[in-house]
Design a protein around this motif. Structure first.
Motif, PDB file in Angstrom:
ATOM      1  N   LEU A 201       0.840  -1.188   0.000  1.00 35.39           N
ATOM      2  CA  LEU A 201       0.000   0.000   0.000  1.00 35.39           C
ATOM      3  C   LEU A 201       0.884   1.249   0.000  1.00 35.39           C
ATOM      4  O   LEU A 201       1.970   1.244   0.577  1.00 35.39           O
ATOM      5  CB  LEU A 201      -0.924   0.011   1.216  1.00 35.39           C
ATOM      6  CG  LEU A 201      -1.925  -1.143   1.328  1.00 35.39           C
ATOM      7  CD1 LEU A 201      -2.870  -0.897   2.504  1.00 35.39           C
ATOM      8  CD2 LEU A 201      -2.727  -1.312   0.052  1.00 35.39           C
TER       9      LEU A 201
ATOM     10  N   TYR B 141       1.524   3.880   1.594  1.00 31.24           N
ATOM     11  CA  TYR B 141       1.706   4.664   2.808  1.00 31.24           C
ATOM     12  C   TYR B 141       3.121   4.418   3.320  1.00 31.24           C
ATOM     13  O   TYR B 141       3.564   3.267   3.396  1.00 31.24           O
ATOM     14  CB  TYR B 141       0.706   4.256   3.892  1.00 31.24           C
ATOM     15  CG  TYR B 141      -0.726   4.628   3.608  1.00 31.24           C
ATOM     16  CD1 TYR B 141      -1.164   5.944   3.757  1.00 31.24           C
ATOM     17  CD2 TYR B 141      -1.651   3.666   3.224  1.00 31.24           C
ATOM     18  CE1 TYR B 141      -2.492   6.286   3.506  1.00 31.24           C
ATOM     19  CE2 TYR B 141      -2.975   3.994   2.982  1.00 31.24           C
ATOM     20  CZ  TYR B 141      -3.387   5.304   3.120  1.00 31.24           C
ATOM     21  OH  TYR B 141      -4.702   5.645   2.874  1.00 31.24           O
TER      22      TYR B 141
ATOM     23  N   THR C  37      -3.252  -0.699  -6.097  1.00 33.33           N
ATOM     24  CA  THR C  37      -3.409   0.310  -5.058  1.00 33.33           C
ATOM     25  C   THR C  37      -2.715   1.602  -5.484  1.00 33.33           C
ATOM     26  O   THR C  37      -1.673   1.580  -6.129  1.00 33.33           O
ATOM     27  CB  THR C  37      -2.786  -0.157  -3.722  1.00 33.33           C
ATOM     28  OG1 THR C  37      -1.368  -0.246  -3.853  1.00 33.33           O
ATOM     29  CG2 THR C  37      -3.338  -1.494  -3.293  1.00 33.33           C
ATOM     30  N   TYR C  38      -3.314   2.727  -5.118  1.00 31.35           N
ATOM     31  CA  TYR C  38      -2.659   4.029  -5.299  1.00 31.35           C
ATOM     32  C   TYR C  38      -3.345   5.057  -4.412  1.00 31.35           C
ATOM     33  O   TYR C  38      -4.499   4.890  -3.998  1.00 31.35           O
ATOM     34  CB  TYR C  38      -2.671   4.471  -6.767  1.00 31.35           C
ATOM     35  CG  TYR C  38      -4.028   4.703  -7.381  1.00 31.35           C
ATOM     36  CD1 TYR C  38      -4.667   5.947  -7.298  1.00 31.35           C
ATOM     37  CD2 TYR C  38      -4.684   3.680  -8.075  1.00 31.35           C
ATOM     38  CE1 TYR C  38      -5.907   6.167  -7.873  1.00 31.35           C
ATOM     39  CE2 TYR C  38      -5.922   3.890  -8.652  1.00 31.35           C
ATOM     40  CZ  TYR C  38      -6.528   5.143  -8.545  1.00 31.35           C
ATOM     41  OH  TYR C  38      -7.760   5.352  -9.113  1.00 31.35           O
ATOM     42  N   LEU C  39      -2.628   6.149  -4.113  1.00 31.23           N
ATOM     43  CA  LEU C  39      -3.166   7.203  -3.265  1.00 31.23           C
ATOM     44  C   LEU C  39      -4.118   8.088  -4.046  1.00 31.23           C
ATOM     45  O   LEU C  39      -3.900   8.379  -5.219  1.00 31.23           O
ATOM     46  CB  LEU C  39      -2.036   8.053  -2.691  1.00 31.23           C
ATOM     47  CG  LEU C  39      -1.256   7.497  -1.489  1.00 31.23           C
ATOM     48  CD1 LEU C  39      -0.152   8.466  -1.111  1.00 31.23           C
ATOM     49  CD2 LEU C  39      -2.165   7.224  -0.300  1.00 31.23           C
TER      50      LEU C  39
ATOM     51  N   ARG D  71      -4.346  12.252  -0.537  1.00 30.92           N
ATOM     52  CA  ARG D  71      -3.133  11.690   0.056  1.00 30.92           C
ATOM     53  C   ARG D  71      -3.387  10.863   1.313  1.00 30.92           C
ATOM     54  O   ARG D  71      -2.543  10.068   1.710  1.00 30.92           O
ATOM     55  CB  ARG D  71      -2.105  12.771   0.398  1.00 30.92           C
ATOM     56  CG  ARG D  71      -1.797  13.732  -0.719  1.00 30.92           C
ATOM     57  CD  ARG D  71      -1.220  13.029  -1.928  1.00 30.92           C
ATOM     58  NE  ARG D  71       0.074  12.438  -1.649  1.00 30.92           N
ATOM     59  CZ  ARG D  71       0.747  11.701  -2.534  1.00 30.92           C
ATOM     60  NH1 ARG D  71       0.218  11.470  -3.741  1.00 30.92           N
ATOM     61  NH2 ARG D  71       1.919  11.211  -2.240  1.00 30.92           N
TER      62      ARG D  71
ATOM     63  N   CYS E  14      -6.586   5.817   0.219  1.00 28.98           N
ATOM     64  CA  CYS E  14      -5.950   4.854  -0.689  1.00 28.98           C
ATOM     65  C   CYS E  14      -7.050   4.080  -1.397  1.00 28.98           C
ATOM     66  O   CYS E  14      -7.993   3.594  -0.762  1.00 28.98           O
ATOM     67  CB  CYS E  14      -5.052   3.915   0.099  1.00 28.98           C
ATOM     68  SG  CYS E  14      -4.458   2.491  -0.848  1.00 28.98           S
TER      69      CYS E  14
ATOM     70  N   ARG F  69     -12.085   1.753  -0.680  1.00 28.71           N
ATOM     71  CA  ARG F  69     -11.417   2.993  -0.281  1.00 28.71           C
ATOM     72  C   ARG F  69     -10.971   2.853   1.172  1.00 28.71           C
ATOM     73  O   ARG F  69     -11.800   2.606   2.068  1.00 28.71           O
ATOM     74  CB  ARG F  69     -12.341   4.191  -0.440  1.00 28.71           C
ATOM     75  CG  ARG F  69     -11.672   5.529  -0.089  1.00 28.71           C
ATOM     76  CD  ARG F  69     -12.649   6.687  -0.259  1.00 28.71           C
ATOM     77  NE  ARG F  69     -12.971   6.897  -1.655  1.00 28.71           N
ATOM     78  CZ  ARG F  69     -12.258   7.677  -2.476  1.00 28.71           C
ATOM     79  NH1 ARG F  69     -11.177   8.296  -2.017  1.00 28.71           N
ATOM     80  NH2 ARG F  69     -12.626   7.834  -3.725  1.00 28.71           N
TER      81      ARG F  69
END
Length: 469
Positions: free
Chosen positions: A131, A133, A180-182, A186, A189, A204
């Motif tokens: 992920l 983060y 996965t992406y932001l 920000r 995810c 989400r």
């Protein structure tokens, strides 16, 4: 040993000095007073001395090479150890064998064990993804695992189970792809899952501090089904594409169909490729397929395909099973074929003009690879019983040649860390190994039997002076 080498090196200036002394010893005879016969005799003497000097230098070079070769011998065995070469009693000559192999690191030296986790009874990891983060040190904090029962579980990098996301509404269909992406905020995810029945779900996640302190928690904000699979082809790849403020999600299935969704889940369009898409260039609509390469035009939703130069001959009727793009040089990719060959390809151009070239192809050092993944500077390839690590680092862009194998470890050795008190391991796991990683450090291994191993890589990474990307 050092004084022997130094003595040999001294032969070169001594030999040169002997030549100068010989030249100085020659009588300074006036050219007009020397007869032709005397001059010829004097040249003959000089030629003889030069020949002796050349032979002496040749012997010195051979002696020096021999001394340097002996210096490469491995350290002597401890007392009582068996000798690797039989030497006659009283023979003081040094062994002439020269070591030609180097010690290779083991898995635990390059991948530091961080934690382990286990999925529920009867489930095994089928897909995984880190992920987006990071903590204060830039290390990945969470990762997601999709299992054979259609569930998606989120773990911390320390192996703690944090979330279990609901399975696809169509039933317990195995997870086959994760993305996965932001989000632009920000803190959110987006997590997309593809399943074996063709269904696609969107989740989400949000990281927040509910109590107002510095302690952050991860929670599921929403989950919904984008596509309900009904005997459809399995989703084999999910990819994100950002075009300005617009964001798209591409879902590719085993039949070659590419569906494009907007971020809110609306179907934007559908395209068909003649061969199954396997991997996309990051932030480009260029991708590799089982048979070659292709590009996707979002405006017309058309696919333009091209063969990879040299690939058809190498495949000889077979297909490429998987690809992974290099995170450092995004147009360079590695893959393996049905025959177990490792291929190195390079994509050139853009959507309107695409070229694909095979840089190298070689027989893989492991039989029947099933998973492949690149981290920065290195390549990991897994079979059902072994994981092999390759070095792909290079200061030369698009380096010609196949990756260099570094070392291998068996799945059994890795699993032995998680064995119960009896040390008994299942002989035939239900699934196949899964590899996931972030760009550099975090490596996640699904071992086919429900176990997940978490590692931190300590590989040195070459950092180019300039970025040509």
């Amino acid at each position: 040993m050092p004084h022997r080498v130094a003595a040999l090196l001294l032969l070169l200036p001594l030999a040169a000095a002997s030549e100068e002394a010989a030249a100085a010893a020659a009588p300074p005879v006036e050219a007009a007073a020397v007869t032709e016969a005397v001059l010829l005799d004097w040249h003959a003497v000089q030629l003889a001395r030069l020949q002796e000097l050349a032979e002496s230098l040749d012997r010195s070079v051979r002696a020096l090479e021999s001394a340097l070769a002996r210096s490469a011998d491995p350290d002597p065995s401890p007392p009582g150890a068996a000798s690797t070469a039989a030497v006659a009693v009283g023979d003081r000559r040094a062994p002439q064998g020269v070591a030609v192999t180097k010690r290779r690191p083991v898995w635990s030296e390059r991948f530091h064990f961080a934690a382990a986790a286990r999925l529920g009874e009867g489930a095994y990891a089928a897909a995984a993804a880190a992920l987006p983060y990071e903590d204060a040190d830039g290390l990945t904090k969470y990762f997601a695992v999709g299992d054979s029962r259609g569930r998606v579980l989120v773990f911390s990098a320390a192996g703690d189970a944090l979330l279990e996301l609901e399975a696809a509404a169509s039933g317990e269909s195995q997870v086959t792809a994760l993305l996965t992406y932001l989000s632009p905020r920000r803190t959110d995810c987006l997590l997309f899952t593809g399943h074996a029945d063709g269904s696609i779900a969107a989740h989400r996640l949000i990281e927040s501090s509910p109590h107002g302190d510095d302690w952050l928690t991860l929670a599921a904000a929403s989950s919904r089904l984008l596509v309900r699979g009904i005997d459809a082809a399995p989703v084999v790849h999910l990819e994100a594409h950002h075009a300005g403020r617009a964001r798209y999600v591409l879902a590719c299935d085993a039949g070659g169909r590419i569906r494009v969704f907007t971020e809110n889940g609306t179907l934007y369009g559908t395209a068909i490729a003649s061969s199954t898409p396997l991997a996309f260039v990051k932030q480009r609509l260029l991708f590799l397929t089982e048979a070659g390469a292709a590009s996707l035009d979002l405006r017309s939703m058309s696919v333009r395909e091209t063969p990879c130069e040299g690939l058809a001959e190498a495949l000889n009727g077979t297909r490429v099973k998987a690809y992974s793009f290099d995170p450092s040089e995004r147009f360079k990719a590695y893959g393996f074929t049905e025959a177990g060959d490792l291929v190195h390809v390079l994509l050139l151009g853009d959507v309107s003009s695409l070229k694909c070239r095979v840089r190298a192809i070689r027989k893989s050092e492991i039989d029947s690879p099933v998973a492949i993944h690149t981290i920065k500077g290195y390549l990991l390839v897994a079979s059902h019983d072994k994981i092999l690590v390759y070095n792909t680092s290079s200061q030369y862009y698009g380096r010609v040649g196949a990756p260099r194998p570094l070392f291998a470890t068996t799945i059994k050795d890795i699993k032995s860390v998680f064995a119960g008190s009896g040390g008994v391991l299942p002989s035939a796991p239900d699934g196949k190994p899964v590899i996931a990683a972030d760009r550099e450090k975090l490596v996640i291994l699904g071992l086919g039997d429900g176990h997940i191993a978490i590692y931190r890589s300590n590989f040195p990474v070459y950092k180019p002076e300039s970025n040509s990307q």
